[in-house]
Each structure stands twice: as structure tokens, then as C-alpha cells.
Design an enzyme around this catalytic site. Sequence first.
Site, PDB file in Angstrom:
ATOM      1  N   SER A 147      49.268  39.097  48.646  1.00 15.81           N
ATOM      2  CA  SER A 147      49.727  38.090  47.693  1.00 15.81           C
ATOM      3  C   SER A 147      51.248  38.188  47.615  1.00 15.81           C
ATOM      4  O   SER A 147      51.808  39.284  47.784  1.00 15.81           O
ATOM      5  CB  SER A 147      49.142  38.359  46.303  1.00 15.81           C
ATOM      6  OG  SER A 147      49.804  37.562  45.331  1.00 15.81           O
ATOM      7  N   TYR A 161      47.509  44.353  39.722  1.00 13.33           N
ATOM      8  CA  TYR A 161      47.150  43.475  40.842  1.00 13.33           C
ATOM      9  C   TYR A 161      48.252  43.476  41.905  1.00 13.33           C
ATOM     10  O   TYR A 161      47.985  43.637  43.093  1.00 13.33           O
ATOM     11  CB  TYR A 161      46.918  42.060  40.312  1.00 13.33           C
ATOM     12  CG  TYR A 161      46.716  40.990  41.367  1.00 13.33           C
ATOM     13  CD1 TYR A 161      45.495  40.842  42.005  1.00 13.33           C
ATOM     14  CD2 TYR A 161      47.759  40.122  41.708  1.00 13.33           C
ATOM     15  CE1 TYR A 161      45.319  39.854  42.966  1.00 13.33           C
ATOM     16  CE2 TYR A 161      47.586  39.133  42.661  1.00 13.33           C
ATOM     17  CZ  TYR A 161      46.359  39.002  43.287  1.00 13.33           C
ATOM     18  OH  TYR A 161      46.182  38.025  44.249  1.00 13.33           O
TER      19      TYR A 161
HETATM   20  P1  NAP Z   1      38.349  33.289  43.617  1.00 17.60           P
HETATM   21  O1  NAP Z   1      38.403  31.804  43.674  1.00 17.60           O
HETATM   22  O2  NAP Z   1      38.327  33.976  42.273  1.00 17.60           O
HETATM   23  O3  NAP Z   1      37.105  33.780  44.482  1.00 17.60           O
HETATM   24  C1  NAP Z   1      36.865  35.164  44.554  1.00 17.60           C
HETATM   25  C2  NAP Z   1      35.827  35.450  45.605  1.00 17.60           C
HETATM   26  O4  NAP Z   1      35.734  36.885  45.715  1.00 17.60           O
HETATM   27  C3  NAP Z   1      34.465  34.943  45.247  1.00 17.60           C
HETATM   28  O5  NAP Z   1      33.790  34.603  46.432  1.00 17.60           O
HETATM   29  C4  NAP Z   1      33.815  36.156  44.574  1.00 17.60           C
HETATM   30  O6  NAP Z   1      32.401  36.207  44.728  1.00 17.60           O
HETATM   31  C5  NAP Z   1      34.434  37.283  45.371  1.00 17.60           C
HETATM   32  N1  NAP Z   1      34.478  38.544  44.662  1.00 17.60           N
HETATM   33  C6  NAP Z   1      34.974  38.821  43.418  1.00 17.60           C
HETATM   34  N2  NAP Z   1      34.802  40.122  43.127  1.00 17.60           N
HETATM   35  C7  NAP Z   1      34.166  40.681  44.182  1.00 17.60           C
HETATM   36  C8  NAP Z   1      33.705  41.978  44.483  1.00 17.60           C
HETATM   37  N3  NAP Z   1      33.810  43.010  43.614  1.00 17.60           N
HETATM   38  N4  NAP Z   1      33.094  42.175  45.676  1.00 17.60           N
HETATM   39  C9  NAP Z   1      32.956  41.159  46.553  1.00 17.60           C
HETATM   40  N5  NAP Z   1      33.362  39.917  46.336  1.00 17.60           N
HETATM   41  C10 NAP Z   1      33.972  39.680  45.159  1.00 17.60           C
HETATM   42  O7  NAP Z   1      39.605  33.945  44.393  1.00 17.60           O
HETATM   43  P2  NAP Z   1      40.659  33.293  45.424  1.00 17.60           P
HETATM   44  O8  NAP Z   1      41.755  32.686  44.633  1.00 17.60           O
HETATM   45  O9  NAP Z   1      39.949  32.502  46.449  1.00 17.60           O
HETATM   46  O10 NAP Z   1      41.276  34.627  46.058  1.00 17.60           O
HETATM   47  C11 NAP Z   1      40.861  35.136  47.316  1.00 17.60           C
HETATM   48  C12 NAP Z   1      41.857  36.203  47.735  1.00 17.60           C
HETATM   49  O11 NAP Z   1      43.160  35.626  47.823  1.00 17.60           O
HETATM   50  C13 NAP Z   1      41.974  37.378  46.772  1.00 17.60           C
HETATM   51  O12 NAP Z   1      42.133  38.578  47.482  1.00 17.60           O
HETATM   52  C14 NAP Z   1      43.228  37.047  45.989  1.00 17.60           C
HETATM   53  O13 NAP Z   1      43.856  38.201  45.455  1.00 17.60           O
HETATM   54  C15 NAP Z   1      44.066  36.400  47.061  1.00 17.60           C
HETATM   55  N6  NAP Z   1      45.130  35.536  46.501  1.00 17.60           N
HETATM   56  C16 NAP Z   1      44.827  34.426  45.785  1.00 17.60           C
HETATM   57  C17 NAP Z   1      45.860  33.653  45.249  1.00 17.60           C
HETATM   58  C18 NAP Z   1      45.617  32.415  44.434  1.00 17.60           C
HETATM   59  O14 NAP Z   1      46.580  31.869  43.864  1.00 17.60           O
HETATM   60  N7  NAP Z   1      44.390  31.903  44.342  1.00 17.60           N
HETATM   61  C19 NAP Z   1      47.190  34.038  45.448  1.00 17.60           C
HETATM   62  C20 NAP Z   1      47.450  35.187  46.179  1.00 17.60           C
HETATM   63  C21 NAP Z   1      46.413  35.928  46.698  1.00 17.60           C
HETATM   64  P3  NAP Z   1      31.398  35.466  43.657  1.00 17.60           P
HETATM   65  O15 NAP Z   1      31.433  34.003  44.004  1.00 17.60           O
HETATM   66  O16 NAP Z   1      30.071  36.099  43.936  1.00 17.60           O
HETATM   67  O17 NAP Z   1      31.936  35.760  42.291  1.00 17.60           O
END
Ligand code: NAP
Length: 252
Positions: A147, A161
Site C-alpha cells: 500500500s 496497517y
Molecule cells: P476488501 O474489499 O476489504 O476485501 C478484502 C478481501 O480479503 C475479501 O475477499 C475478504 O474475504 C478477504 N479477507 C479479509 N480478511 C481475511 C483473512 N483473515 N483471511 C483471508 N482473507 C481475508 O479489501 P481490498 O480493498 O480489495 O484490499 C485488498 C488488498 O489491497 C489488501 O491487502 C489491502 O491492504 C490492499 N490495499 C487496498 C487499498 C484500497 O484503497 N482499497 C489500498 C492499498 C492497499 P471475505 O469476502 O470472506 O470477507
Amino acid sequence: MGAILTDRVAVITGGSRGIGRATALAAARRGFRVVVGYATNKAAADDVVAQIGASNGKAIAVKCDVARESDILALFEAADKFGTLGALVNNAGIVGKTSRLDEMSAERIAQMMAVNVTGSLLCAREAVKRMSTRHGGNGGVIVNLSSVAAKLGAANTYIDYAASKGAIDSFTLGLGYEVAAEGIRVAAIRPGLIDTEIHASGGEPDRAHRLAGNVPMKRVGTAEEIANAIVWLMSDDASYVTSAILDVSGGR
Ligand code: NAP
């Protein structure tokens, strides 16, 4: 897109929603057989599998809380039954509620590190055991989700985080060097503000849009824009890219 890894299995942790979901769909379009990991939301994971199937792709959903080593072992055993592993996307990640460090519990910090750091390391360990030529494998790719918070620090928001993503950056560099001569490339993406449900779990569903004006490109990114970068790294078009970290953040 390169074709060398097509028809191989891609394990995507947290493939049920957000960036993981978009990556699962994009990887399937490029010919990967996709293992969609999910923590609790089986319906969302099943929907991704159904969408891939409707486009003549191949996918399975596997429950895997990456904070549990036994779940990770089961995830990779399911992947072995599905085909030959060619890629891992360490996408599963969490944020905590917005707070200062002096308000954070030990339990919160431990859970953050267990999911975002240890989970990614253990998944990578299982992938290396299968893909490394040192272990008789045919090589492959590991893409980690970092991130821009790793560089910004996320003061007054969630520095636990940010620190977990700093660890992802170091792990990406180190593992990349470790397995570079064993047929495995390791890279990371640093997304900026992306429009997913992760912000709601931090207690502020509109966070990305509220901060969009601070982004040089003056907008949030989409999950698909991150997925496009991930599947490029997974492809043979990125064949000389390893131990590399790519910002996909609109300049943030
Ligand atoms: P999201 O929409 O909250 O989706 C999270 C996903 O991870 C879901 O599929 C969830 O499964 C799964 N998950 C949560 N806890 C878990 C665990 N303990 N074990 C296995 N799976 C788990 O998140 P996102 O925004 O797509 O983020 C994906 C990645 O990108 C993350 O690593 C995040 O830190 C990174 N990121 C995101 C952003 C942003 O702005 N969105 C920015 C920088 C980095 P369920 O559906 O079963 O809950």
C-alpha cells in the site's frame, strides 16, 4: 499478454471481494485456473467462481483465513488438486478502525500482523515449495499487495496497517532475491486510494472519495485498475521484473 503461465493455477487470497475479486476475474480471462480464497463471505466467493464459469473459465472457492496456518495448508492442498501452481496473489488484507497508536490494543496489532504479514509469508512459503525449481517445480510468480501507506505512514489513521505493508515491501525484495535463480519472480503493488469495501471496515466507507482531492490525478482508483497491474506482473510480459514494487496510485 504472455502465455507461458496460462492454464496454470493462480491462488488469490481474499479473492471474493474488492481488488482480489477483480484480479480473479482478470486472471481467469488470461487463462489461469483460479483458486478464489475467502475468509467468511462464501456467497461472494461463489459468485466470482460462477462469473468465471459463465465465461468458460475454471475456478474454485476455498475458505481460507490467512491468520490460520491450517487454513493455508488446506488452501494449497486444494490448489494442488486443481492443477499446477503458477501464481500466488497475496491479496487478503485488513485495516483496523481509524485511531492513534496510543489507543491500539495488543490484540488489534497482533491480528493486523497475523493477517497482513504472517499470512502472506506463509502463503509465499507454500507457493515457493511448489514453484521453485529447487523443489522440482516449474517456476512461477508471487504478487504481494502492499500500500502507499507503507511510504506515507498513515499517522492518526492506522500506522499498524502502514507498518504491516512496510513489512510486505521488505519481504517482496528479500524473497525476490532469494528465489530469483529458481524460476520465481516476486513483486508487489502499492495501491493508492481504491474504491472497495475495505474503507467501511476501517469505519469510514467514504474515506477514499473524501481524500480523492489529495490525489494528483484527483480521483480514486478502481479495483480493476489494480487488477490490470497485477495480471501484467503475473504475465510473461513482466518476465524480467522481480524484487520490484510498483505504485498504482494516481500519483499519491
Ligand atoms: P476488501 O474489499 O476489504 O476485501 C478484502 C478481501 O480479503 C475479501 O475477499 C475478504 O474475504 C478477504 N479477507 C479479509 N480478511 C481475511 C483473512 N483473515 N483471511 C483471508 N482473507 C481475508 O479489501 P481490498 O480493498 O480489495 O484490499 C485488498 C488488498 O489491497 C489488501 O491487502 C489491502 O491492504 C490492499 N490495499 C487496498 C487499498 C484500497 O484503497 N482499497 C489500498 C492499498 C492497499 P471475505 O469476502 O470472506 O470477507
